[in-house]
Enzyme design. Structure first.
Site, PDB file in Angstrom:
ATOM      1  N   GLU A  25       0.906  -1.414   0.012  1.00 29.49           N
ATOM      2  CA  GLU A  25      -0.018  -0.081   0.009  1.00 29.49           C
ATOM      3  C   GLU A  25       0.974   1.058  -0.079  1.00 29.49           C
ATOM      4  OE1 GLU A  25      -3.335   0.075   2.738  1.00 29.49           O
ATOM      5  OE2 GLU A  25      -3.130   2.402   2.940  1.00 29.49           O
ATOM      6  N   GLU A  76       5.223   5.000   3.147  1.00 28.33           N
ATOM      7  CA  GLU A  76       4.840   6.159   3.651  1.00 28.33           C
ATOM      8  C   GLU A  76       5.896   7.153   3.753  1.00 28.33           C
ATOM      9  OE1 GLU A  76       3.049   9.266   4.023  1.00 28.33           O
ATOM     10  OE2 GLU A  76       1.474   8.003   3.827  1.00 28.33           O
ATOM     11  N   ASN A 117       9.790   7.258  -1.043  1.00 21.06           N
ATOM     12  CA  ASN A 117       9.325   7.719  -1.924  1.00 21.06           C
ATOM     13  C   ASN A 117       8.841   6.634  -2.869  1.00 21.06           C
ATOM     14  OD1 ASN A 117       8.344   9.071  -4.212  1.00 21.06           O
ATOM     15  ND2 ASN A 117      10.238   9.806  -4.930  1.00 21.06           N
ATOM     16  N   ASP A 165      -2.138  11.868  -3.200  1.00 24.35           N
ATOM     17  CA  ASP A 165      -2.412  13.515  -3.057  1.00 24.35           C
ATOM     18  C   ASP A 165      -2.734  13.808  -4.198  1.00 24.35           C
ATOM     19  OD1 ASP A 165      -1.325  13.780  -0.515  1.00 24.35           O
ATOM     20  OD2 ASP A 165       0.471  14.013  -0.611  1.00 24.35           O
ATOM     21  N   LYS A 174      -3.741  22.101  -7.578  1.00 24.83           N
ATOM     22  CA  LYS A 174      -3.293  23.211  -8.543  1.00 24.83           C
ATOM     23  C   LYS A 174      -2.652  22.624  -9.895  1.00 24.83           C
ATOM     24  CE  LYS A 174      -2.369  26.688  -5.108  1.00 24.83           C
ATOM     25  NZ  LYS A 174      -1.248  27.220  -4.337  1.00 24.83           N
ATOM     26  N   ASP A 182     -10.860  11.036  -4.331  1.00 24.65           N
ATOM     27  CA  ASP A 182     -12.040  11.952  -4.170  1.00 24.65           C
ATOM     28  C   ASP A 182     -11.977  13.169  -5.032  1.00 24.65           C
ATOM     29  OD1 ASP A 182     -10.333  13.492  -2.809  1.00 24.65           O
ATOM     30  OD2 ASP A 182     -11.325  13.578  -1.058  1.00 24.65           O
TER      31      ASP A 182
HETATM   32  C1  SAM Z   1      -4.050  12.258   1.053  1.00 20.88           C
HETATM   33  S1  SAM Z   1      -3.113  11.163   1.945  1.00 20.88           S
HETATM   34  C2  SAM Z   1      -4.264   9.918   2.245  1.00 20.88           C
HETATM   35  C3  SAM Z   1      -3.732   8.940   3.246  1.00 20.88           C
HETATM   36  C4  SAM Z   1      -4.567   7.521   3.344  1.00 20.88           C
HETATM   37  N1  SAM Z   1      -4.608   6.700   2.288  1.00 20.88           N
HETATM   38  C5  SAM Z   1      -5.957   7.841   3.678  1.00 20.88           C
HETATM   39  O1  SAM Z   1      -6.794   7.154   2.620  1.00 20.88           O
HETATM   40  O2  SAM Z   1      -6.385   8.265   4.656  1.00 20.88           O
HETATM   41  C6  SAM Z   1      -1.812  10.817   0.750  1.00 20.88           C
HETATM   42  C7  SAM Z   1      -0.750  10.212   1.615  1.00 20.88           C
HETATM   43  O3  SAM Z   1       0.343   9.792   0.779  1.00 20.88           O
HETATM   44  C8  SAM Z   1       1.626   9.808   1.352  1.00 20.88           C
HETATM   45  N2  SAM Z   1       2.400  10.269   0.050  1.00 20.88           N
HETATM   46  C9  SAM Z   1       2.347  11.294  -0.767  1.00 20.88           C
HETATM   47  N3  SAM Z   1       3.617  11.087  -1.624  1.00 20.88           N
HETATM   48  C10 SAM Z   1       4.116  10.077  -1.548  1.00 20.88           C
HETATM   49  C11 SAM Z   1       5.354   9.449  -1.919  1.00 20.88           C
HETATM   50  N4  SAM Z   1       5.786  10.028  -3.159  1.00 20.88           N
HETATM   51  N5  SAM Z   1       5.576   8.296  -1.416  1.00 20.88           N
HETATM   52  C12 SAM Z   1       5.081   7.838  -0.296  1.00 20.88           C
HETATM   53  N6  SAM Z   1       4.189   8.341   0.433  1.00 20.88           N
HETATM   54  C13 SAM Z   1       3.412   9.520  -0.334  1.00 20.88           C
HETATM   55  C14 SAM Z   1       1.270  11.512   2.054  1.00 20.88           C
HETATM   56  O4  SAM Z   1       2.316  11.584   3.016  1.00 20.88           O
HETATM   57  C15 SAM Z   1      -0.092  10.955   2.856  1.00 20.88           C
HETATM   58  O5  SAM Z   1       0.104  10.371   4.111  1.00 20.88           O
END
Ligand code: SAM
Length: 226
Positions: free
Chosen positions: A59, A84, A111, A134, A138, A170
């Protein structure tokens, strides 16, 4: 960029969980410069890590770990790797992993783009999940979105034939982008809107989207057999 966002203080409970099981459950990987990067020569070995051979669910962007833990608790015969970059989120995941005594979960501060490009072995992943990546609202930031044709090619390499790539978002135009990426992918079949994945618990993040009237889109795709 999101993947450098690691900060925030840990609560006492989170720190205690990290002290207790961080060394075993947050995997140390060789870095390539910054703290969320991974050495491109490093290859993850699930069998050695979990001490058994089992279907691997990865995940990406696990947040507080709600969905990861929910599934890991129900599928003890599967192994779960959470990727994460947000340390307090990982710490919160450790709180529940410790509470439930799960030994089929490991976390990595890496990453995700690098993880799929180099770290995960070919055809090693039974299922790859991305819940609410994410959206980078923008337009000038859209290039930071993880789900792109190149990313799909990497996902196609790491997911085993017949394996699944599941996503939810979403954010409507990201949903359209995800669908277009899957439709254009030589590696995957699928990409239609689907009913909500029944195993995905309602996280804070999803609830906030619903509260402001967003439509949640679930999409999945199956790795073609070459
Ligand atoms: C909008 S949040 C959603 C979190 C969770 N999946 C939920 O549904 O509540 C997106 C998550 O992806 C992580 N994230 C963003 N870019 C990432 C990357 N390049 N590698 C690993 N994690 C990443 C962020 O730190 C964040 O916790």
């Amino acid at each position: 960029m999101s993947f450098t966002r690691r900060g925030g203080r840990l609560s006492d409970r989170q720190q205690a969980a990290w002290d207790a099981i961080g060394a075993t459950h947050v995997l140390d990987v060789p870095r390539n410069g910054i703290s969320t990067s991974v050495d491109p020569a490093y290859v993850f070995e699930a069998t050695a890590t979990f001490g058994r051979q089992a279907p691997l669910v990865v995940e990406i962007g696990t947040g507080r770990g709600d969905a990861l833990v929910h599934s890991a608790e129900r599928h003890r015969d599967h192994d779960f790797l959470g990727i994460e970059v947000y340390r307090p989120g990982i710490a919160q995941t450790l709180v529940t992993v410790q509470h439930l005594g799960l030994d089929n979960v490991r976390m990595m501060i890496v990453n995700a783009a690098e993880a799929v490009a180099t770290m995960l072995p070919t055809a090693s992943v039974h299922e790859l999940r991305m819940w609410f990546p994410d959206p980078w609202h923008k337009v000038r930031h859209h290039k930071r979105r993880l789900v792109t044709p190149d990313f799909a090619t990497h996902v196609g390499r790491v997911v085993e034939p017949g394996g699944t790539w599941r996503l939810a978002t979403d954010w409507e135009d990201y949903a359209e982008q995800i669908r277009a990426v899957i439709a254009g992918s030589a590696e995957f079949d699928g990409g239609a809107w689907e009913p909500r994945f029944e195993e995905r618990p309602l996280t804070r993040f999803e609830s906030k989207g619903l509260a402001v009237g967003r439509t949640i889109r679930d999409v999945s795709a199956v790795r073609r057999t070459p």
